[in-house]
Structures are given as structure tokens and as C-alpha cells.
Design a protein around this motif. Structure first.
Motif, PDB file in Angstrom:
ATOM      1  N   SER A  29       0.522  -1.149   0.020  1.00 58.71           N
ATOM      2  CA  SER A  29      -0.139  -0.159   0.291  1.00 58.71           C
ATOM      3  C   SER A  29       0.685   1.033   0.275  1.00 58.71           C
ATOM      4  N   THR A  30       2.051   1.294  -0.310  1.00 56.91           N
ATOM      5  CA  THR A  30       3.246   2.651   0.569  1.00 56.91           C
ATOM      6  C   THR A  30       4.061   2.101  -0.753  1.00 56.91           C
ATOM      7  N   VAL A  31       5.297   1.423  -1.191  1.00 57.34           N
ATOM      8  CA  VAL A  31       6.110   1.326  -2.071  1.00 57.34           C
ATOM      9  C   VAL A  31       5.302   1.289  -3.044  1.00 57.34           C
ATOM     10  N   VAL A  32       4.748   0.665  -3.610  1.00 57.10           N
ATOM     11  CA  VAL A  32       3.496   0.856  -5.326  1.00 57.10           C
ATOM     12  C   VAL A  32       3.905   2.808  -5.881  1.00 57.10           C
ATOM     13  N   ASN A  33       3.632   3.687  -4.972  1.00 55.11           N
ATOM     14  CA  ASN A  33       3.213   4.851  -5.273  1.00 55.11           C
ATOM     15  C   ASN A  33       4.610   5.750  -5.394  1.00 55.11           C
TER      16      ASN A  33
END
Length: 486
Positions: A29-33
Motif C-alpha cells: 500500500s505504500t511502496v507502489v506509489n
């Protein structure tokens, strides 16, 4: 009765595998951005593809997370948790190997299904396995370690994107799953909630996901102004109406509508929609702004936002305790105002932005706002319904937050006037980003108005959260049912 002690070898293994499983979803939920600009460049994709890379995952996760918890309660929490981990890992492998944008988006949707199975199952296993005397500490450790995973996510994502490449943001999940599954099979006891009727609101889940998908598509493609987009928007609204009808008339609905008879519950969920719409839009756009406009590397951009999560990990428990003493109205009013001020400060972040002068003050103010509101928000959700429905209330609130983020990622670029190629032009993106931050601040102001107008102090002795420490910036903590819910 659960009887595993936290100090035992089995207890440590249970905590390890549940943290590892939920950590996969939190990391994602945090790394893809952080990887989005590189994904766009590598796949020669426009802004819509970047939106779908985020939203395909959020779509299936938000639409199915309530159903995922019910499956575990019926068929076995360990079984559904393991299925979710394996599903998530296979989908992650497909993401990492995707030859084009279409395959990547489809694989991200599959990832969301895996996340909907493993996310509620992770905490459910702790509740079902540990002795009552150890459960609160086990939940605290689970939420704390999970928050640390969410905190390091942007750093890890940036390091991977700068190093071996963006595909490893997804491929990283495969070795984690290869460790998690054998440990779960060997050390985690099976449990179920005693529901054996096997009836699930699959129709409700499909209609919810379909409505979100159609509305999201219409928002992302709205710049075309075509008849197909208009028809899709109408179909999305119709699917939403059908969802409400089905939930009202089913004997075992996924989301019983009578839970909204509590004015407090309805008000807090409206605040949730405002807050997490703004947060979802911010975290989608901010890392792109830092890379495209300010010239930060993916690693620097991911690390730049780390203080928000760090502040939540350090102070969310104290914020929750303060909310219990003074009531939720002040924190749920002040928190959105602080977060909105942080987003307005982000409008100063432009070309060659200085981190200590421009970025850090905005991130710190935003983080303080998040600390102030998240823990009291969760506590108020649980306190606004009968204790026997606390788990359901938390699930609805969590799904509402994820749906709000999903719709914000779809709508905010449209509202801010971002064209399909905006992220390729620093000047165009910078101007649109400033407008988007003003919109996010306005949404948070609306949330603060709702809180000060409608939120009241809960009755004494009501249900309280077990997850006291929280580090996920994209959704509130997911609380599991108490004993009364089975």
C-alpha cells in the motif's frame, strides 16, 4: 478457548507469521506509489495507467474485505489466511513480470483479492489463538510491527526502484510468502467462528466492487467526454443503488444497513470519507510531485514522507488515550484542520524544493493532524454501535476509507485539471498539484465541519480499540469482532 501464550515458542511463531502476512499488504500500500513515475516511463503509459495501477488494487480490496473476514470465520481463519498469502504472492509475481500496462492492472486487481483475504485474517488469527491474558499485548505487538513495515515501505520501494528496478517492488512479496506459508502451516492452529451455514453475500460484494469500478472508470476517463463514459457513470450509480437494495433485503447482508441507524456511526463514517479521500489523493500525487517537479530520486521521495508514519507510530496510542479523556469531537475537528494546513504547505514544494525548508514542515504538520484524528476516529466508530457489532463497524469503516482513497485517486487529477501526459511535464504537473492540494484541504475542512457539528462523546464503558498503535496512512486500523460476535 484460545490458550497459546505469547511467551511460548508457538506464540512467537504465530506473531511472526501474522506480522509477515499483513506486512506484505501494508508494504504494497505504500511502496507502489513511489514506483509510479518509473512504471509510467518503462511502459510508456499515461496518467490514467498510473491511476489504475493504484486503483485496481484498492478496488478489489475495498469491495471484498468484509467478505474476506466472513470466509475466514466460516472455513477456517488459518486456511483463508494462507490462501490469501499465496494468492497475493502469485498476483505479485504477475505484476513483476507484466509485459504491458493491461497485464499489470489486471494483476493488481488480483492482488487486491489476496489482500482482502489475508488482511482481516491476520488479526483474526491473533484473537483466535492467544490466551485472553496475552491477547492485548499480542495485538499491540502486531500493530506496532505492522506499522514499522508500513513506515519502511517507501524507503524500501525507493531503494528497489533506484536499484534493481520497479518490478522488484512486487517480486519482493514472493520470498516473503515462501517464508510465511510454511510457518503458518506448522505453527498456527486452525480456528473458525462457528458459522457453518456457508451463505455469503457474494452478490453484495460483486455489486459493491462493480459500482466502484464503473464510477472509477468514468472519473478517470471523463476527459474524453464520450457517451461511453456517461453510460458507465450511470451504470455505476445504478449498481450502487442495487447494492443498497440487496443489502436491505438479504437475510445475511455483508453490510447491514441498520448499522447506520446510529447517527454517531454515520457521522464518523462521513468524516472518514473526507479524511481518507484527502489522504489517498495526497499520497498518490505527492511522491510524483517530488520526483517529476522537485527532482528527487525515488528513494529520496519515498523517504521524504516517512515522518507521517513515524509520528503515527510514536504518538497514536497517546492520541487515543487523550481522545478517551476529552472526547472525540475536538480531535476529529482539530486533526483534519492540521492535516489540511499541511497540505496547503505542500503547495510551496516546487522545482528544486529544499527538504528542510519546504517539504519537512508540511509533512510534520500533516503527520500531527493524522496522529490527532486516526486513533479517536477508530475508537468512536467502535463506541457508536453495540459491542456485539464492533467488528462489523470497524470493517465498514475500513472499507469506507479505502473506497474514499480509491475515488480520490480517480477524481482528483480530473478536478485539478491534470491531462493524460501531465506527469511528463514538470510545469503542468506542478500547477495541477497546487490546485489538488487546495482541493484536499477543502475536503478536510468539510470533515472538520462534520465532526464539530455531529460527533458527540460516546457513552461510558463502550467498546475500545485493541490496535492502539497504528502506522498505515491509507486506512484506519481493522478491529476484529469481540466474543459476542463469534
Amino acid at each position: 478457548m484460545p490458550d497459546v501464550r505469547l511467551s511460548s515458542s508457538q506464540g512467537k511463531w504465530i506473531l511472526f507469521t501474522t506480522v509477515l502476512g499483513s506486512g506484505m499488504a501494508l508494504l504494497d500500500s505504500t511502496v507502489v506509489n513511489v514506483a509510479l513515475p518509473r512504471i509510467g516511463a518503462d511502459l510508456n503509459a499515461d496518467l490514467a495507467v498510473l491511476q489504475w495501477t493504484v486503483n485496481a488494487y484498492m478496488l478489489t480490496l475495498a469491495g471484498l474485505i468484509l467478505l474476506g473476514g466472513s470466509l475466514g470465520d466460516t472455513y477456517g481463519r488459518r486456511k483463508i489466511f494462507i490462501v490469501g498469502v499465496v494468492w497475493f504472492a502469485v498476483a505479485s509475481l504477475l505484476c513483476g513480470l507484466a509485459p504491458d500496462a493491461g497485464v499489470l492492472i489486471a494483476a493488481r486487481a488480483l492482488q487486491g483479492i489476496g489482500g482482502a483475504l489475508l488482511t482481516p485474517g491476520s488479526l483474526a488469527l491473533i484473537q483466535a489463538s492467544f490466551h485472553a491474558d496475552d491477547r492485548a499485548r499480542a495485538v499491540g505487538l502486531w500493530s506496532g510491527f505492522g506499522g514499522i513495515g508500513a513506515a519502511v515501505g517507501p524507503f524500501v520501494g525507493g531503494w528497489l526502484v533506484d536499484g534493481p528496478g520497479w518490478r522488484w517492488v512486487f517480486l519482493l512479496n514472493v520470498p516473503l510468502a515462501l517464508v510465511c506459508v510454511p510457518v503458518a502451516l506448522r505453527h498456527v492452529p486452525e480456528s473458525a467462528g462457528g458459522r457453518a451455514h456457508g451463505r455469503f453475500d457474494a452478490l453484495g460484494a460483486v455489486l459493491a466492487a462493480l459500482s466502484l469500478a464503473l464510477v472509477t472508470y468514468a472519473l478517470i476517463e471523463a476527459t474524453d467526454g464520450s457517451l461511453a463514459v456517461a453510460v458507465t457513470a450511470v451504470a455505476g450509480v445504478a449498481a450502487g443503488v442495487a447494492f443498497v437494495y440487496v443489502e436491505k433485503h438479504r437475510p445475511d447482508p455483508m453490510m447491514p444497513l441498520d448499522i447506520f441507524s446510529s447517527r454517531q456511526f454515520t457521522a464518523v463514517n462521513l468524516v472518514t470519507l473526507c479524511v481518507y479521500a484527502a489522504f489517498g489523493g495526497f499520497f498518490f500525487l505527492a511522491v510524483i510531485q517530488l520526483q517529476v517537479v522537485s527532482g528527487y530520486s525515488p528513494l529520496a521521495a519515498g523517504t521524504a514522507l516517512l515522518p507521517t508514519t513515524a509520528l503515527m507510530l510514536l504518538f497514536s496510542a497517546r492520541s487515543g488515550a487523550l481522545g478517551e479523556r476529552i472526547g472525540p469531537r475536538i480531535p476529529l475537528t482539530v486533526g483534519p484542520l492540521l492535516a489540511g494546513a499541511g497540505m496547503l504547505l505542500m503547495t510551496r514544494v516546487g522545482e528544486n524544493a529544499s527538504y528542510p525548508r519546504d517539504v519537512l514542515p508540511a509533512v510534520l504538520v500533516l503527520g500531527l493532524g493524522m496522529v490527532t484524528l486516526v486513533a479517536p476516529l477508530t475508537a468512536t466508530v467502535l463506541a457508536s454501535v453495540d459491542p456485539a457489532r464492533a467488528g462489523l463497524a470497524s470493517g465498514v469503516n475500513n472499507a469506507a476509507a479505502r473506497a474514499a482513497g480509491l475515488l480520490a485517486v480517480a477524481a482528483l487529477p480530473l478536478v485539478a485539471g491534470m491531462g493524460p501526459e501531465a506527469y511528463r511535464s514538470p510545469d503542468a504537473f506542478d500547477a495541477a498539484f497546487g490546485r489538488a492540494m487546495v482541493v484536499c484541504a477543502a475536503i478536510l475542512l468539510a470533515g472538520a465541519f462534520l465532526a464539530v457539528t455531529y460527533v458527540r462523546r460516546p457513552a461510558p464503558g463502550c467498546e475500545r480499540p485493541e490496535c492502539r498503535r497504528h502506522g498505515n496512512v491509507m486506512s484506519p486500523p481493522l478491529e476484529r469482532p469481540g466474543p459476542a460476535e463469534g
